[in-house]
Design a protein around this motif. Structure first.
Motif, PDB file in Angstrom:
ATOM      1  N   TRP A 145      45.582  27.027  20.230  1.00 29.36           N
ATOM      2  CA  TRP A 145      45.810  26.855  21.678  1.00 29.36           C
ATOM      3  C   TRP A 145      46.379  28.131  22.310  1.00 29.36           C
ATOM      4  CZ3 TRP A 145      50.594  27.244  24.039  1.00 29.36           C
ATOM      5  CH2 TRP A 145      51.709  27.242  23.201  1.00 29.36           C
ATOM      6  N   VAL A 146      47.131  28.909  21.534  1.00 28.24           N
ATOM      7  CA  VAL A 146      47.704  30.152  22.084  1.00 28.24           C
ATOM      8  C   VAL A 146      46.573  31.154  22.323  1.00 28.24           C
ATOM      9  CG1 VAL A 146      49.351  32.036  21.696  1.00 28.24           C
ATOM     10  CG2 VAL A 146      49.842  29.753  20.810  1.00 28.24           C
ATOM     11  N   ARG A 147      45.665  31.259  21.321  1.00 28.79           N
ATOM     12  CA  ARG A 147      44.548  32.201  21.483  1.00 28.79           C
ATOM     13  C   ARG A 147      43.671  31.797  22.653  1.00 28.79           C
ATOM     14  NH1 ARG A 147      44.738  31.312  16.033  1.00 28.79           N
ATOM     15  NH2 ARG A 147      42.839  30.054  15.987  1.00 28.79           N
ATOM     16  N   GLU A 148      43.423  30.459  22.794  1.00 26.91           N
ATOM     17  CA  GLU A 148      42.577  29.992  23.912  1.00 26.91           C
ATOM     18  C   GLU A 148      43.247  30.298  25.247  1.00 26.91           C
ATOM     19  OE1 GLU A 148      41.889  25.858  23.013  1.00 26.91           O
ATOM     20  OE2 GLU A 148      40.810  26.454  21.182  1.00 26.91           O
ATOM     21  N   ALA A 149      44.559  30.029  25.339  1.00 26.05           N
ATOM     22  CA  ALA A 149      45.283  30.272  26.596  1.00 26.05           C
ATOM     23  C   ALA A 149      45.276  31.764  26.928  1.00 26.05           C
ATOM     24  CB  ALA A 149      46.720  29.761  26.467  1.00 26.05           C
ATOM     25  N   ALA A 150      45.470  32.618  25.907  1.00 21.12           N
ATOM     26  CA  ALA A 150      45.496  34.071  26.149  1.00 21.12           C
ATOM     27  C   ALA A 150      44.124  34.546  26.632  1.00 21.12           C
ATOM     28  CB  ALA A 150      45.910  34.810  24.879  1.00 21.12           C
ATOM     29  N   ALA A 151      43.055  33.981  26.030  1.00 19.31           N
ATOM     30  CA  ALA A 151      41.708  34.396  26.419  1.00 19.31           C
ATOM     31  C   ALA A 151      41.422  33.948  27.851  1.00 19.31           C
ATOM     32  CB  ALA A 151      40.679  33.814  25.449  1.00 19.31           C
ATOM     33  N   ALA A 152      41.840  32.709  28.200  1.00 20.56           N
ATOM     34  CA  ALA A 152      41.595  32.191  29.552  1.00 20.56           C
ATOM     35  C   ALA A 152      42.367  33.040  30.575  1.00 20.56           C
ATOM     36  CB  ALA A 152      42.047  30.726  29.631  1.00 20.56           C
ATOM     37  N   HIS A 153      43.590  33.431  30.214  1.00 19.13           N
ATOM     38  CA  HIS A 153      44.409  34.238  31.125  1.00 19.13           C
ATOM     39  C   HIS A 153      43.768  35.614  31.341  1.00 19.13           C
ATOM     40  CE1 HIS A 153      47.961  35.722  33.131  1.00 19.13           C
ATOM     41  NE2 HIS A 153      48.079  36.710  32.260  1.00 19.13           N
ATOM     42  N   ARG A 188      42.410  37.238  34.875  1.00 21.94           N
ATOM     43  CA  ARG A 188      42.883  38.543  35.368  1.00 21.94           C
ATOM     44  C   ARG A 188      41.712  39.477  35.627  1.00 21.94           C
ATOM     45  NH1 ARG A 188      48.297  40.968  33.026  1.00 21.94           N
ATOM     46  NH2 ARG A 188      47.261  42.801  33.832  1.00 21.94           N
ATOM     47  N   ALA A 189      40.716  39.420  34.715  1.00 20.18           N
ATOM     48  CA  ALA A 189      39.551  40.305  34.855  1.00 20.18           C
ATOM     49  C   ALA A 189      38.802  39.958  36.139  1.00 20.18           C
ATOM     50  CB  ALA A 189      38.651  40.168  33.636  1.00 20.18           C
ATOM     51  N   ILE A 190      38.647  38.626  36.411  1.00 23.81           N
ATOM     52  CA  ILE A 190      37.930  38.193  37.621  1.00 23.81           C
ATOM     53  C   ILE A 190      38.714  38.656  38.853  1.00 23.81           C
ATOM     54  CG2 ILE A 190      37.223  36.164  38.980  1.00 23.81           C
ATOM     55  CD1 ILE A 190      36.669  34.768  36.237  1.00 23.81           C
ATOM     56  N   ARG A 191      40.039  38.451  38.823  1.00 25.99           N
ATOM     57  CA  ARG A 191      40.892  38.847  39.960  1.00 25.99           C
ATOM     58  C   ARG A 191      40.755  40.349  40.226  1.00 25.99           C
ATOM     59  NH1 ARG A 191      46.348  37.148  38.410  1.00 25.99           N
ATOM     60  NH2 ARG A 191      45.494  35.102  37.960  1.00 25.99           N
ATOM     61  N   ASN A 192      40.734  41.144  39.160  1.00 26.52           N
ATOM     62  CA  ASN A 192      40.625  42.602  39.325  1.00 26.52           C
ATOM     63  C   ASN A 192      39.281  43.012  39.897  1.00 26.52           C
ATOM     64  OD1 ASN A 192      43.169  43.004  38.470  1.00 26.52           O
ATOM     65  ND2 ASN A 192      42.627  43.535  36.354  1.00 26.52           N
ATOM     66  N   THR A 193      38.186  42.302  39.475  1.00 26.22           N
ATOM     67  CA  THR A 193      36.858  42.646  40.015  1.00 26.22           C
ATOM     68  C   THR A 193      36.815  42.326  41.508  1.00 26.22           C
ATOM     69  OG1 THR A 193      36.249  41.120  38.233  1.00 26.22           O
ATOM     70  CG2 THR A 193      34.570  42.694  38.883  1.00 26.22           C
ATOM     71  N   VAL A 194      37.403  41.188  41.871  1.00 28.78           N
ATOM     72  CA  VAL A 194      37.394  40.793  43.290  1.00 28.78           C
ATOM     73  C   VAL A 194      38.141  41.848  44.109  1.00 28.78           C
ATOM     74  CG1 VAL A 194      38.227  39.047  44.946  1.00 28.78           C
ATOM     75  CG2 VAL A 194      37.191  38.336  42.783  1.00 28.78           C
ATOM     76  N   LYS A 195      39.295  42.316  43.590  1.00 27.77           N
ATOM     77  CA  LYS A 195      40.106  43.324  44.307  1.00 27.77           C
ATOM     78  C   LYS A 195      39.316  44.612  44.502  1.00 27.77           C
ATOM     79  CE  LYS A 195      44.829  42.329  43.076  1.00 27.77           C
ATOM     80  NZ  LYS A 195      45.680  42.593  41.943  1.00 27.77           N
ATOM     81  N   VAL A 196      38.611  45.053  43.412  1.00 30.17           N
ATOM     82  CA  VAL A 196      37.833  46.309  43.482  1.00 30.17           C
ATOM     83  C   VAL A 196      36.743  46.175  44.512  1.00 30.17           C
ATOM     84  CG1 VAL A 196      36.305  47.838  42.170  1.00 30.17           C
ATOM     85  CG2 VAL A 196      38.417  47.002  41.129  1.00 30.17           C
ATOM     86  N   ALA A 197      36.053  44.989  44.509  1.00 28.60           N
ATOM     87  CA  ALA A 197      34.954  44.770  45.462  1.00 28.60           C
ATOM     88  C   ALA A 197      35.540  44.686  46.870  1.00 28.60           C
ATOM     89  CB  ALA A 197      34.251  43.466  45.127  1.00 28.60           C
TER      90      ALA A 197
END
Ligand code: BYC
Length: 317
Positions: free
Chosen positions: A296-304, A308-317
């Motif tokens: 569950w820790v690995r899944e939560a870290a991957a989801a987080h 973050r990656a999606i949020r960063n792409t939106v900011k760049v765009a």
């Protein structure tokens, strides 16, 4: 005059000869890559499985100070495992694949961690002997030809040298204590001595990988050379502790300027390596449970990370 065209293999050989490190993006022979993956991943597994015998004593350390030191040491081993997994990943294998190889029994880890830690003196013996053997084997690996491995080993060795001192100091305190404490230290030495010698691997004549690994400058010294250096070092340190190494054949040899020592029980070594040591099953079970419980820790870290990656792409765009 036309310059000769150098092929990838010649460039690789020239770098090895000139002591230039091979880096992840450089061309390398497939067998060199596979040898490194095997050795580095097994080394990483050893660090992680190696946390178990000592972890067993964290709750029973004899004082708060001893507990803090032991906790720090076991955390260092976790760190070593992580640097080494990262170094192996640069060779194109994933962390999941390496863990799967450990859990399925395909990848080995050091034979030494399949022995039980019965008393507090065992924690001293592990630090003194097991970390002592580790330093002897790993200092030359700081000059291994593969850059990420050699660099990881520099930090690992600094920490191992603190580990060895803390083990020696545990035994020194016991040896200067009561008669029972001294007996406990001697008993730990009796049980850990021969398995520590086995850590260096089979005799050179039976070591199938040594010759090639030495040509590639992954290994700088043979298994027997390092084992001899270890015996020479520990035989002298045992005198300071006033403990006796459990080997009737141990004797200084003037001609060789080395200690002679008795025969290693290779049947025991291969038995442990092949999964039949006193704690093999327990160690693998503990690692598999930890892996499953941590899903569950690995899944939560991957989801987080994904968010973050999606949020960063939106900011760049
Ligand atoms: N246990 O041809 P050889 C630590 C295997 S962590 C199990 O001589 P090589 C610490 C060997 O893998 C200590 N297996 O091999 C952590 C090979 O089988 P495979 C770990 C062993 O690779 C926490 C076969 O026997 N250190 O110190 O040229 C707390 C034939 O051997 C053992 C490292 O991993 C063994 N003892 O040489 C405290 C150091 N010995 O792979 C302390 C890096 C041999 O073909 N590794 N085998 O299935 C090395 O330096 C080398 O890999 C070795 C073996 C010297 C260990």
């Amino acid at each position: 005059m036309r310059m000769p065209v150098l092929n990838a293999e010649t460039i690789f050989d020239d770098k090895i000869n000139a002591e230039i490190r091979i880096e992840p993006k450089d061309w390398m022979p497939e067998k060199y890559r596979q040898t490194l993956i095997r050795q580095i991943s097994q080394h990483a597994h050893s660090e992680i499985v190696g946390m178990l015998p000592e972890g067993n004593w964290i709750t029973r350390a004899p004082s708060l100070k001893r507990k803090q030191i032991l906790l720090a040491k076991v955390q260092d081993e976790a760190g070593h495992g992580l640097y080494l997994y990262s170094a192996a990943e640069t060779l194109g294998i994933s962390r999941d694949e390496m863990i799967e190889q450990l859990h399925s029994g395909k990848a080995k880890y050091s034979s030494i961690f399949n022995y039980p830690t019965l008393t507090w003196a065992d924690i001293g013996a592990i630090g003194w002997l097991v970390d002592g053997a580790a330093i002897m084997n790993q200092v030359p690996l700081c000059r291994a030809s593969y850059g990420p491995y050699s660099r990881a080993m520099i930090r690992v060795c600094k920490e191992e040298s603190f580990h060895q001192r803390q083990g020696f100091e545990i035994l020194l305190v016991l040896c200067q204590g009561t008669e029972d404490q001294k007996k406990m230290a001697q008993d730990a030495l009796n049980r850990w001595w021969w398995p520590s010698l086995m850590m260096f691997g089979p005799h050179d004549s039976d070591s199938m990988h040594s010759e090639q690994s030495m040509k590639w400058k992954i290994k700088r010294f043979s298994n027997d050379e390092l084992r001899q250096r270890f015996v020479d070092m520990i035989a002298e340190q045992a005198k300071v502790l006033d403990l006796t190494l459990p080997d009737a054949d141990l004797k200084w040899n003037e001609v060789r300027s080395h200690y002679d020592f008795g025969k290693i029980n290779w049947e025991e070594f291969w038995n442990v390596v092949n999964g039949n040591g006193p704690c093999n099953k327990q160690r693998l079970e503990a690692r598999k449970n930890a892996w499953n419980d941590g899903a569950w820790v690995r899944e939560a870290a991957a989801a987080h990370a994904e968010k973050r990656a999606i949020r960063n792409t939106v900011k760049v765009a």
